[in-house]
Motif scaffolding. Structure first.
Motif, mmCIF file in Angstrom:
data_model
loop_
_atom_site.group_PDB
_atom_site.id
_atom_site.type_symbol
_atom_site.label_atom_id
_atom_site.label_comp_id
_atom_site.label_asym_id
_atom_site.label_seq_id
_atom_site.Cartn_x
_atom_site.Cartn_y
_atom_site.Cartn_z
ATOM 1 N N MET A 1 0.842 -1.194 0.000
ATOM 2 C CA MET A 1 0.000 0.000 0.000
ATOM 3 C C MET A 1 0.872 1.237 0.000
ATOM 4 S SD MET A 1 -2.963 1.542 0.091
ATOM 5 C CE MET A 1 -4.052 0.149 0.402
ATOM 6 N N THR A 2 0.677 2.131 -0.964
ATOM 7 C CA THR A 2 1.394 3.394 -1.035
ATOM 8 C C THR A 2 0.548 4.467 -0.376
ATOM 9 O OG1 THR A 2 2.405 2.734 -3.120
ATOM 10 C CG2 THR A 2 2.487 5.065 -2.570
ATOM 11 N N THR A 3 1.160 5.299 0.460
ATOM 12 C CA THR A 3 0.395 6.362 1.087
ATOM 13 C C THR A 3 0.127 7.467 0.087
ATOM 14 O OG1 THR A 3 2.433 7.389 1.846
ATOM 15 C CG2 THR A 3 1.338 5.880 3.366
ATOM 16 N N THR A 4 -0.863 8.326 0.404
ATOM 17 C CA THR A 4 -1.210 9.435 -0.456
ATOM 18 C C THR A 4 -0.003 10.338 -0.647
ATOM 19 O OG1 THR A 4 -3.479 9.381 0.319
ATOM 20 C CG2 THR A 4 -2.737 11.421 -0.693
ATOM 21 N N THR A 5 0.313 10.701 -1.891
ATOM 22 C CA THR A 5 1.421 11.594 -2.157
ATOM 23 C C THR A 5 1.079 12.990 -1.678
ATOM 24 O OG1 THR A 5 0.568 11.977 -4.375
ATOM 25 C CG2 THR A 5 2.222 10.254 -4.127
ATOM 26 N N GLU A 6 2.115 13.780 -1.424
ATOM 27 C CA GLU A 6 1.932 15.060 -0.751
ATOM 28 C C GLU A 6 1.014 15.996 -1.512
ATOM 29 O OE1 GLU A 6 4.786 18.702 0.761
ATOM 30 O OE2 GLU A 6 5.552 16.645 0.741
ATOM 31 N N ASP A 7 1.054 15.971 -2.844
ATOM 32 C CA ASP A 7 0.282 16.939 -3.623
ATOM 33 C C ASP A 7 -0.918 16.320 -4.320
ATOM 34 O OD1 ASP A 7 1.602 15.443 -5.478
ATOM 35 O OD2 ASP A 7 2.192 17.129 -6.749
ATOM 36 N N THR A 8 -1.322 15.119 -3.905
ATOM 37 C CA THR A 8 -2.455 14.439 -4.544
ATOM 38 C C THR A 8 -3.468 14.022 -3.486
ATOM 39 O OG1 THR A 8 -0.946 13.585 -6.237
ATOM 40 C CG2 THR A 8 -3.141 12.618 -6.145
ATOM 41 N N THR A 9 -4.742 14.247 -3.798
ATOM 42 C CA THR A 9 -5.839 13.846 -2.927
ATOM 43 C C THR A 9 -6.641 12.760 -3.629
ATOM 44 O OG1 THR A 9 -6.003 16.015 -1.868
ATOM 45 C CG2 THR A 9 -7.956 14.619 -1.798
ATOM 46 N N PHE A 10 -6.976 11.705 -2.902
ATOM 47 C CA PHE A 10 -7.725 10.589 -3.467
ATOM 48 C C PHE A 10 -9.069 10.459 -2.735
ATOM 49 C CE2 PHE A 10 -3.252 9.654 -4.110
ATOM 50 C CZ PHE A 10 -3.210 9.364 -5.468
ATOM 51 N N LEU A 11 -10.143 10.518 -3.511
ATOM 52 C CA LEU A 11 -11.500 10.367 -2.977
ATOM 53 C C LEU A 11 -12.162 9.187 -3.673
ATOM 54 C CD1 LEU A 11 -13.992 11.403 -1.351
ATOM 55 C CD2 LEU A 11 -14.518 12.837 -3.339
ATOM 56 N N ALA A 12 -12.493 8.144 -2.922
ATOM 57 C CA ALA A 12 -13.201 6.993 -3.486
ATOM 58 C C ALA A 12 -14.700 7.223 -3.366
ATOM 59 C CB ALA A 12 -12.801 5.708 -2.775
ATOM 60 N N GLN A 13 -15.431 6.826 -4.394
ATOM 61 C CA GLN A 13 -16.890 6.957 -4.409
ATOM 62 C C GLN A 13 -17.534 5.597 -4.562
ATOM 63 O OE1 GLN A 13 -18.523 8.884 -7.860
ATOM 64 N NE2 GLN A 13 -20.633 8.798 -7.113
ATOM 65 N N LEU A 14 -18.296 5.189 -3.556
ATOM 66 C CA LEU A 14 -19.180 4.037 -3.644
ATOM 67 C C LEU A 14 -20.608 4.561 -3.719
ATOM 68 C CD1 LEU A 14 -17.676 1.743 -0.855
ATOM 69 C CD2 LEU A 14 -17.174 1.686 -3.302
ATOM 70 N N THR A 15 -21.523 3.724 -4.181
ATOM 71 C CA THR A 15 -22.908 4.177 -4.269
ATOM 72 C C THR A 15 -23.850 2.994 -4.403
ATOM 73 O OG1 THR A 15 -24.306 5.863 -5.313
ATOM 74 C CG2 THR A 15 -23.054 4.445 -6.802
ATOM 75 N N ASP A 16 -25.098 3.215 -4.029
ATOM 76 C CA ASP A 16 -26.180 2.257 -4.268
ATOM 77 C C ASP A 16 -25.856 0.869 -3.718
ATOM 78 O OD1 ASP A 16 -28.144 3.893 -6.035
ATOM 79 O OD2 ASP A 16 -26.177 4.297 -6.875
ATOM 80 N N LEU A 17 -25.665 0.835 -2.408
ATOM 81 C CA LEU A 17 -25.290 -0.403 -1.720
ATOM 82 C C LEU A 17 -26.485 -1.322 -1.507
ATOM 83 C CD1 LEU A 17 -23.086 1.253 1.062
ATOM 84 C CD2 LEU A 17 -22.496 0.783 -1.337
ATOM 85 N N HIS A 18 -27.641 -0.760 -1.218
ATOM 86 C CA HIS A 18 -28.896 -1.508 -1.024
ATOM 87 C C HIS A 18 -28.739 -2.647 -0.011
ATOM 88 C CE1 HIS A 18 -31.429 0.369 -4.173
ATOM 89 N NE2 HIS A 18 -30.259 0.638 -4.729
ATOM 90 N N ILE A 19 -28.182 -2.303 1.152
ATOM 91 C CA ILE A 19 -27.951 -3.320 2.178
ATOM 92 C C ILE A 19 -29.264 -3.654 2.893
ATOM 93 C CG2 ILE A 19 -26.787 -3.776 4.372
ATOM 94 C CD1 ILE A 19 -25.019 -3.948 1.834
ATOM 95 N N ARG A 20 -29.511 -4.947 3.036
ATOM 96 C CA ARG A 20 -30.652 -5.452 3.790
ATOM 97 C C ARG A 20 -30.198 -5.972 5.148
ATOM 98 N NH1 ARG A 20 -35.382 -6.922 1.364
ATOM 99 N NH2 ARG A 20 -36.034 -6.811 3.543
ATOM 100 N N GLU A 21 -31.149 -6.413 5.970
ATOM 101 C CA GLU A 21 -30.813 -7.086 7.208
ATOM 102 C C GLU A 21 -30.028 -8.361 6.878
ATOM 103 O OE1 GLU A 21 -35.051 -5.388 7.557
ATOM 104 O OE2 GLU A 21 -33.844 -6.461 6.062
ATOM 105 N N PRO A 22 -29.169 -8.842 7.785
ATOM 106 C CA PRO A 22 -28.417 -10.069 7.506
ATOM 107 C C PRO A 22 -29.326 -11.212 7.074
ATOM 108 C CG PRO A 22 -27.595 -9.027 9.492
ATOM 109 C CD PRO A 22 -28.820 -8.257 9.095
ATOM 110 N N GLY A 23 -28.976 -11.811 5.943
ATOM 111 C CA GLY A 23 -29.731 -12.942 5.422
ATOM 112 C C GLY A 23 -30.894 -12.591 4.525
ATOM 113 N N ARG A 24 -31.265 -11.309 4.454
ATOM 114 C CA ARG A 24 -32.370 -10.890 3.585
ATOM 115 C C ARG A 24 -31.840 -10.532 2.206
ATOM 116 N NH1 ARG A 24 -37.027 -9.179 6.207
ATOM 117 N NH2 ARG A 24 -37.899 -9.101 4.083
ATOM 118 N N LEU A 25 -32.638 -10.791 1.181
ATOM 119 C CA LEU A 25 -32.233 -10.566 -0.202
ATOM 120 C C LEU A 25 -32.896 -9.320 -0.763
ATOM 121 C CD1 LEU A 25 -32.530 -14.207 -1.618
ATOM 122 C CD2 LEU A 25 -30.546 -13.105 -0.552
ATOM 123 N N ALA A 26 -32.130 -8.502 -1.455
ATOM 124 C CA ALA A 26 -32.691 -7.359 -2.173
ATOM 125 C C ALA A 26 -33.427 -7.872 -3.400
ATOM 126 C CB ALA A 26 -31.586 -6.384 -2.578
#
Length: 285
Positions: free
Chosen positions: A1-26
């Motif tokens: 794993m490389t750490t963030t370089t001094e002059d670069t910013t990294f933003l990860a985007q996740l979306t639309d997870l649709h998590i249910r209760e454990p064991g339930r299906l979407a």
């Protein structure tokens, strides 16, 4: 794993997870939790660890407390700041109750209870804009929400800005999704965005696909989901359907040297490699 370089910013985007209760299906067919677990591990395996992760809505499937409890456990391995946003499948009030340590969720709520906030991610300013209409699948931007955004943009004129929202403010040509897209305020938003040259991206969810559009002098985009994707069918009367295409997420990288935001599409999962192109400086035959 490389750490963030001094002059670069990294933003990860996740979306639309649709998590249910454990064991339930979407949708009665898919357990979304293992897919999110793989996405989280994919984020942690990135060569540059993100400075933060933003999740642009539809965190849960029905906005229930048990779903958010399950979600909190699934997100726990992410050691960097994680910024949550509601989508049309979420419940704002329950989201705040379920994540009491996320103080930003109460920042810009006002009388209507919107989830809107401004946070710094490295060199970037992330502005989260609430597009949800309680009880409805479509989105809207009223005067109150746009006024809040304008005030925030005025306050950060000298910073590179990313606006995050759930419903995309443009037509995607996927008919059944456009019918439940941002049905109010898109033109006003575009006019506002066009006034600020420091807005690098408008990043969205809702579509479960990677889509990019020129918008207000910048780029507006959506991201794939960790589990199921909306079918790519551009017929106006295409059926509302999803598919198990390969999942993914976005990585937005701001370079201080170039003064540009570069967006990458990352695959979620594990794959063979990496393999070298060269052996001691010689191309492998």
């Amino acid at each position: 794993m490389t750490t963030t370089t001094e002059d670069t910013t990294f933003l990860a985007q996740l979306t639309d997870l649709h998590i249910r209760e454990p064991g339930r299906l979407a949708y009665g067919r898919i357990d979304t939790a293992p897919y999110l677990e793989r996405a989280v591990q994919s984020v942690l395996r990135l060569a540059q660890r993100p400075d933060a992760v933003v999740i642009t809505g539809d965190l849960s499937d029905f906005g229930r407390a048990a779903e958010y409890e399950h979600l909190a456990r699934l997100l726990a391995p992410l050691a960097m700041p994680v910024y949550l946003m509601p989508g049309n499948h979420d419940d704002r009030d329950q989201l705040r109750r379920s994540f009491p340590g996320h103080n930003y969720l109460t920042e810009g709520m006002g009388p209507a209870g919107f989830v809107q906030y401004s946070v710094r991610v490295g060199a970037l300013r992330l502005l989260a804009l609430d597009t949800c209409v309680p009880g409805e699948s479509h989105g809207a931007l009223c005067g109150e929400r746009l006024t809040w955004l304008e005030e925030q943009l005025e306050a950060c004129r000298g910073e590179p800005v990313v606006i995050a929202m759930h419903h995309p403010p443009f037509q995607t040509l996927i008919g059944h999704m456009d019918e439940i897209g941002l049905l109010q305020g898109a033109e006003a938003l575009e006019a506002l965005v066009a006034r600020y040259s420091n807005i690098e991206r408008v990043i969205c969810g809702h579509l479960h696909r990677a889509i990019d559009v020129r918008f207000g002098g910048t780029i507006a985009s959506t991201s794939p989901a960790p589990a199921h994707q909306v079918c790519l069918d551009l017929s106006p009367d295409a059926p509302s359907a999803w598919t198990l295409e390969p999942p993914g997420f976005r990585v937005h990288a701001w370079s201080g040297r170039s003064g540009r935001l570069v967006t990458h599409l990352a695959a979620s999962g594990t794959f063979e490699g990496p393999f070298p192109f060269h052996d001691n400086g010689t191309l492998i035959d």
